[in-house]
Design a protein around this motif. Structure first.
Motif, PDB file in Angstrom:
ATOM      1  N   GLU A  77       0.825  -1.206   0.000  1.00 10.10           N
ATOM      2  CA  GLU A  77       0.000   0.000   0.000  1.00 10.10           C
ATOM      3  C   GLU A  77       0.859   1.257   0.000  1.00 10.10           C
ATOM      4  O   GLU A  77       0.512   2.262  -0.636  1.00 10.10           O
ATOM      5  N   SER A  78       1.986   1.214   0.692  1.00 12.70           N
ATOM      6  CA  SER A  78       2.881   2.375   0.696  1.00 12.70           C
ATOM      7  C   SER A  78       3.414   2.645  -0.699  1.00 12.70           C
ATOM      8  O   SER A  78       3.419   3.796  -1.170  1.00 12.70           O
ATOM      9  N   ALA A  79       3.856   1.597  -1.382  1.00 13.33           N
ATOM     10  CA  ALA A  79       4.408   1.763  -2.724  1.00 13.33           C
ATOM     11  C   ALA A  79       3.335   2.189  -3.714  1.00 13.33           C
ATOM     12  O   ALA A  79       3.530   3.121  -4.510  1.00 13.33           O
ATOM     13  N   VAL A  80       2.189   1.513  -3.672  1.00 10.11           N
ATOM     14  CA  VAL A  80       1.107   1.829  -4.610  1.00 10.11           C
ATOM     15  C   VAL A  80       0.603   3.249  -4.387  1.00 10.11           C
ATOM     16  O   VAL A  80       0.388   4.017  -5.337  1.00 10.11           O
ATOM     17  N   GLY A  81       0.414   3.618  -3.127  1.00  5.28           N
ATOM     18  CA  GLY A  81      -0.079   4.956  -2.824  1.00  5.28           C
ATOM     19  C   GLY A  81       0.896   6.043  -3.247  1.00  5.28           C
ATOM     20  O   GLY A  81       0.497   7.087  -3.773  1.00  5.28           O
ATOM     21  N   ALA A  82       2.175   5.801  -3.017  1.00  4.48           N
ATOM     22  CA  ALA A  82       3.187   6.791  -3.392  1.00  4.48           C
ATOM     23  C   ALA A  82       3.255   6.959  -4.911  1.00  4.48           C
ATOM     24  O   ALA A  82       3.325   8.085  -5.427  1.00  4.48           O
ATOM     25  N   CYS A  83       3.236   5.855  -5.625  1.00  7.20           N
ATOM     26  CA  CYS A  83       3.282   5.939  -7.092  1.00  7.20           C
ATOM     27  C   CYS A  83       2.029   6.603  -7.644  1.00  7.20           C
ATOM     28  O   CYS A  83       2.093   7.369  -8.612  1.00  7.20           O
ATOM     29  N   ARG A  84       0.906   6.327  -7.014  1.00  7.24           N
ATOM     30  CA  ARG A  84      -0.342   6.964  -7.466  1.00  7.24           C
ATOM     31  C   ARG A  84      -0.272   8.468  -7.243  1.00  7.24           C
ATOM     32  O   ARG A  84      -0.720   9.264  -8.092  1.00  7.24           O
ATOM     33  N   ALA A  85       0.272   8.887  -6.122  1.00  7.42           N
ATOM     34  CA  ALA A  85       0.434  10.318  -5.862  1.00  7.42           C
ATOM     35  C   ALA A  85       1.378  10.942  -6.897  1.00  7.42           C
ATOM     36  O   ALA A  85       1.166  12.078  -7.343  1.00  7.42           O
ATOM     37  N   GLY A  86       2.405  10.190  -7.295  1.00  6.39           N
ATOM     38  CA  GLY A  86       3.306  10.681  -8.329  1.00  6.39           C
ATOM     39  C   GLY A  86       2.599  10.871  -9.657  1.00  6.39           C
ATOM     40  O   GLY A  86       2.838  11.863 -10.375  1.00  6.39           O
ATOM     41  N   ARG A  87       1.730   9.944 -10.000  1.00  2.00           N
ATOM     42  CA  ARG A  87       0.973  10.074 -11.251  1.00  2.00           C
ATOM     43  C   ARG A  87       0.060  11.304 -11.202  1.00  2.00           C
ATOM     44  O   ARG A  87      -0.081  12.030 -12.193  1.00  2.00           O
ATOM     45  N   ARG A  88      -0.610  11.504 -10.072  1.00  2.00           N
ATOM     46  CA  ARG A  88      -1.482  12.675  -9.941  1.00  2.00           C
ATOM     47  C   ARG A  88      -0.688  13.969 -10.131  1.00  2.00           C
ATOM     48  O   ARG A  88      -1.135  14.893 -10.814  1.00  2.00           O
TER      49      ARG A  88
END
Length: 452
Positions: A60-71
């Motif tokens: 969840e940490s990795a997925v959430g961080a990458c998603r924030a990067g995409r945003r």
């Protein structure tokens, strides 16, 4: 970029967030490296259903961080990315094609075909949730007035499947799809839902077939009016009776078979929007009236119109229901958003009844005073065919299509629809992965398995 350090058997996300400087090529390279680090961490973990709590937290940490990067990347570059994918908006790409083009051209920005195929091996609760990243991309495009309008145009164009079937439909007046029958009768084309095994509930197949059917109705010059009606069903309680629609197929949602691009967002931008705004046949024309083909639509409601079935009625020009039928949008009970129902229902009913229906689960029966707000006519079951024929005659006049076009423009401006869908995309997909929804669909599925 190193994705993680390892504490015992669990990788820990350590990749620093990228700092985007506003240059598309440089920022795309930074995002690609950051997303690759996230994928590296996920690859070191077992599949989601087999992870320990600590492994879940790491993912969840990795997925959430990458998603924030995409945003963050899309906040700077959504329009430039869209322009590059569409060759300066000279090409119209449908949702799925657009997303995979983004994945190919800007690695890490959207899930690849391989990643989405792997998601298809799992039930909804066991997926990584890559559709959320698809929604992040689509929402960013739709938030742009120019790129969003171009994407809406792309989804209003005829599908290749309909164009392949058009000559045959013009010649015979009949096309039989897997879950829909289209028949031309006089000035009308009757579109009959035939998902008999599930009370004509909506699934990926029905949505695709309905878009093909709507395209055919709008493209055939011999048709003046479209008619939607549910076919007979197999359910013991309604055996041999017509049913309009039971809404989304919650078993398919539980099993991970409800697609974000083809269903959750695709139905709103696809066949429903085509019925409301018309089929885009001349995108280069300046006036909307010259760009699209519009025709009036009639809904014949037998038994009930639940969820997506009721949503559909909100864009129709005449709704006829049999005595004893009812309408409902059980969004609060199901835990998801009722499509564009939140945008459209209050226009017909007013704010308070709309909240009662959407937030409180109120049903509107044909014997209630409020029926006239969502239904034009109530008839005995045996009189439905005659009532539909009368409505076809009344709506087949040459000025009807022009006037309903102007009504639609005044009721729901394109920018209002676009901005609503930008928020709907992220909210709906998040709800489809939320714990309460997953628990509800799992309980329903378990009960159905016990009955079987």
């Amino acid at each position: 970029m190193t994705a993680a350090t390892t504490t015992g058997a669990v990788p820990v996300w350590t990749a620093p967030a990228p700092r985007f400087g506003g240059v598309l090529a440089d920022d795309a390279a930074a995002l690609e490296a950051y997303a690759a680090a996230g994928e590296e961490l996920l690859a070191r973990l077992p599949p989601k259903p087999h992870r320990s709590p600590a492994q879940h937290a790491a993912a969840e940490s990795a997925v959430g961080a990458c998603r924030a990067g995409r945003r963050a990347f899309l906040a700077l570059h959504a329009e430039a990315v869209y322009d590059e994918l569409t060759d300066g908006r000279t090409r119209h790409l449908r949702l799925t094609d657009l997303l995979y083009a983004a994945a190919d051209r800007f690695p890490g920005l959207a899930p690849t075909r391989t990643q989405m195929a792997a998601e298809g091996d799992w039930i909804q609760a066991e997926k990584e949730g890559r559709e959320i990243d698809q929604a992040v991309f689509c929402a960013a495009v739709l938030r742009s007035a120019s790129a969003g309008a171009h994407l809406i145009d792309a989804m209003l164009k005829p599908t290749p499947r309909a164009l392949e079937l058009l000559d045959g439909f013009r010649a015979t007046g009949r096309v039989e799809l897997d879950s829909v029958l289209v028949e031309r009768v006089g000035d009308a084309a009757h579109v009959t839902f035939r998902n008999a095994h599930c009370l004509n509930a909506e699934d990926n197949r029905l949505i695709a077939d309905l878009e093909t059917a709507v395209d055919l109705v709008l493209l055939d010059e011999g048709v003046r009016v479209g008619v939607l009606r549910g076919g007979t069903v197999d359910h013991p309680r309604y055996q041999g009776r017509r049913v309009f629609s039971a809404g989304i197929n919650l078993k398919d949602l539980r099993n991970g078979n409800i697609s974000f691009t083809d269903f959750l967002l695709g139905r709103e931008l696809g066949y429903i929007n085509k019925m409301y705004r018309g089929l885009l046949t001349a995108p280069e024309a300046e006036a909307w009236a010259d760009r699209t083909v519009q025709k009036p639509w009639i809904g014949a409601v037998d038994a009930f119109a639940i969820g997506g079935g009721m949503q559909l009625l909100l864009v129709l020009d005449r709704v006829i229901a049999e005595e004893g039928a009812y309408f409902s949008l059980p969004a609060a009970e199901e835990g998801i958003v009722p499509g564009a129902g939140n945008l459209r229902l209050a226009r017909l009913t007013g704010a308070r009844p709309a909240r009662q229906v959407i937030l409180g689960g109120r049903r509107i029966g044909t014997d209630e005073p409020g029926t006239h707000l969502v239904c034009d006519q109530v008839v005995p079951a045996g009189d439905m065919d005659e009532a539909v024929e009368t409505a076809v005659r009344e709506l087949s006049g040459p000025a009807v299509a022009a006037n309903r076009r102007m009504l639609s423009l005044s009721e729901e401006p394109l920018d209002l629809f676009r901005t609503y869908l930008a928020e709907f995309a992220v909210v709906q997909v998040a709800r489809s992965y939320s714990e309460d929804v997953l628990a509800k669909v799992e309980r329903r599925w378990q009960r159905s398995q016990a009955r079987d």
